[in-house]
Design an enzyme around this catalytic site. Structure first.
Site, PDB file in Angstrom:
ATOM      1  N   HIS A 131       0.814  -1.219   0.000  1.00 15.25           N
ATOM      2  CA  HIS A 131       0.000   0.000   0.000  1.00 15.25           C
ATOM      3  C   HIS A 131       0.847   1.269   0.000  1.00 15.25           C
ATOM      4  O   HIS A 131       0.329   2.356  -0.247  1.00 15.25           O
ATOM      5  CB  HIS A 131      -1.006  -0.008   1.166  1.00 15.25           C
ATOM      6  CG  HIS A 131      -0.448   0.377   2.499  1.00 15.25           C
ATOM      7  ND1 HIS A 131      -0.116  -0.546   3.464  1.00 15.25           N
ATOM      8  CD2 HIS A 131      -0.172   1.589   3.038  1.00 15.25           C
ATOM      9  CE1 HIS A 131       0.332   0.083   4.539  1.00 15.25           C
ATOM     10  NE2 HIS A 131       0.310   1.375   4.308  1.00 15.25           N
TER      11      HIS A 131
ATOM     12  N   ASP B 242      -0.042  -7.487   1.464  1.00 19.34           N
ATOM     13  CA  ASP B 242       0.496  -6.130   1.620  1.00 19.34           C
ATOM     14  C   ASP B 242       2.025  -6.166   1.714  1.00 19.34           C
ATOM     15  O   ASP B 242       2.616  -5.934   2.776  1.00 19.34           O
ATOM     16  CB  ASP B 242      -0.112  -5.472   2.857  1.00 19.34           C
ATOM     17  CG  ASP B 242       0.111  -3.964   2.884  1.00 19.34           C
ATOM     18  OD1 ASP B 242       0.597  -3.421   1.879  1.00 19.34           O
ATOM     19  OD2 ASP B 242      -0.212  -3.339   3.911  1.00 19.34           O
TER      20      ASP B 242
ATOM     21  N   GLY C 234       2.898   6.241   7.891  1.00 22.16           N
ATOM     22  CA  GLY C 234       4.250   6.695   7.596  1.00 22.16           C
ATOM     23  C   GLY C 234       5.282   5.741   8.136  1.00 22.16           C
ATOM     24  O   GLY C 234       6.381   5.635   7.609  1.00 22.16           O
TER      25      GLY C 234
ATOM     26  N   SER D 221       4.266   2.789   7.975  1.00 20.85           N
ATOM     27  CA  SER D 221       3.843   1.733   7.065  1.00 20.85           C
ATOM     28  C   SER D 221       5.023   1.226   6.247  1.00 20.85           C
ATOM     29  O   SER D 221       5.857   2.004   5.782  1.00 20.85           O
ATOM     30  CB  SER D 221       2.775   2.263   6.101  1.00 20.85           C
ATOM     31  OG  SER D 221       1.519   2.313   6.706  1.00 20.85           O
ATOM     32  N   GLY D 222       5.084  -0.085   6.068  1.00 18.27           N
ATOM     33  CA  GLY D 222       6.160  -0.680   5.287  1.00 18.27           C
ATOM     34  C   GLY D 222       7.408  -0.960   6.087  1.00 18.27           C
ATOM     35  O   GLY D 222       8.307  -1.663   5.627  1.00 18.27           O
TER      36      GLY D 222
END
Length: 279
Positions: free
Chosen positions: A85, A130, A224, A226-227
């Site tokens: 995402h 994801d 932010g 995220s990942g």
């Protein structure tokens, strides 16, 4: 005397870029902050990655002005893993990858262009899949830094306090982004416990093993982050176990953060890197 007008224009264009790049994520995707964490030590987390978008998108140089929006982890000399995402609907030519940074504003931080962006089959509704891989543009034989090893398929992190890292707001609803990389510990809970903690209206993978649940108290990741990596220990060594994916608010009491289960995608990761290795 024109400073106010110039700043207003800069703010306007920054907001437009954020909207265009999807930085204003929905509540279900983690925001750019480690909640109730603390700064890491210099050189402690060399595998951490900052995904950034170019504010001067027409330039191809890796030295232009950029802004952080997601995290990631270096898992091989030229490969980064992050959340799908964070990369879906993005133009990889406008993305930059900062590897191994501690102080976000240090002008000597290593920043790379992207050679290839490979996104797993990702369902934006169910949040399954994801995960994405980024191959960096490097000179022959160059390494971007010290990679984080992948957790093996038989590794079980349940009951372990694991490490999350990232940049962003230090408190919810406050724009006080830290300059230095933040870290916190979150407890990994069992799939059975997670199903009881997360209401059925949210997209938890209740019938598969694509997700890991961790936290549910005062420490958490947010948008932010995220990942970014969830790193758990085996025999004293940190291993990449999860990828920050989504959550219900930030540090919401009784609600764990949800991470992509890296062990579920080992075959895809290894086969993708092998099929796209440098000659």
């Amino acid at each position: 005397m024109f400073r106010g007008r110039n700043m207003s224009l800069i703010l306007f264009f920054y907001i437009m870029i954020c909207v265009d790049w999807g930085i204003t994520k929905s509540f279900s995707n983690h925001d750019s902050r480690i909640i109730h964490g603390h700064p890491t030590s210099r050189g402690e987390i060399e595998y951490q990655v900052s995904l950034q978008f170019a504010l001067e998108a027409s330039r191809e140089s890796s030295n232009e002005r950029t802004a952080h929006y997601c995290g990631g982890a270096l898992i091989a000399p030229e490969w980064v893993v992050t959340a799908a995402h964070c990369t879906i609907h993005k133009d990889s030519k406008k993305l930059r990858v900062m590897v191994g940074a501690w102080d976000m504003h240090n002008k000597n931080n290593s920043k790379y262009l992207i050679d290839k962006l490979i996104i797993h089959d990702y369902d934006e509704k169910t949040k399954i899949g994801d995960i994405a891989l980024i191959k960096l543009k490097l000179e022959g034989g160059q390494s971007a830094g010290t990679p984080l090893k992948l957790a093996p398929s038989d590794f079980d992190p349940t009951g372990q306090s694991c490490l999350i890292t990232g940049w962003g707001h230090l408190k919810s609803h406050e724009n006080n982004d830290p300059e230095r990389l933040q870290e916190a510990k979150v407890l990994v809970v069992s799939p059975e416990t997670c199903k009881k903690m997360v209401p059925t209206k949210f997209p938890l993978d209740r019938h598969g093993s694509s997700m890991i649940c961790a936290g549910g108290s005062t420490e958490d990741a947010c948008q932010g982050d995220s990942g970014g990596p969830l790193a758990c220990q085996k025999d004293g060594e940190y291993l990449l176990t999860g990828i920050v994916s989504w959550g219900v608010g930030c540090a919401t009491e009784g609600m764990p953060g949800i991470y992509t289960n890296v062990r579920n995608y080992l075959d895809w990761i290894n086969s993708t890197m092998e099929a796209n290795k440098s000659s």
